[in-house]
Design a protein around this motif. Structure first.
Motif: not given
Length: 114
Positions: A22-48
């Protein structure tokens, strides 16, 4: 995620970024769980998975597949972005304790790959 708005906007151009719900004003909104999963896969380093009391060279750290290359460690060390070695080998190579490596990698940012 403690990132700037331009960084998140850049993330949103990644092909695997979740679809907006959806949208909030002019900004898209995204499901928090899907964003968290994306960040976990693409941004966070694996656990040392290094022994916190063990000693590791830059090459040992790279070989442990923690998401950083030995050359990056040496480069970051010269720029003050990696801690000085906790000790040195007889040949002069830097040695870091596993706990030191874990601490620095938990604070280090990873950049998404395409």
């Amino acid at each position: 995620y403690e990132r700037s708005r331009p960084t998140v906007k850049r993330w949103a151009t990644h092909p695997d970024w979740p679809e907006p719900t959806g949208k909030r004003g002019r900004w898209n909104t995204y499901p928090a769980s899907a964003v968290a999963a994306w960040v976990e896969e693409h941004v966070k380093y694996p656990t040392v998975q290094l022994d916190p009391k063990g000693w590791f060279t830059a090459q040992d750290i790279e070989d442990a597949n923690v998401g950083v290359k030995a050359g990056s460690i040496r480069s970051d060390l010269s720029r003050g972005r990696w801690p000085e070695p906790d000790a040195q080998t007889r040949e002069g190579a830097g040695l870091w304790k596993g706990q030191t490596v874990k601490d620095v990698l938990e604070k280090r940012r990873r950049y998404p790959t395409r």
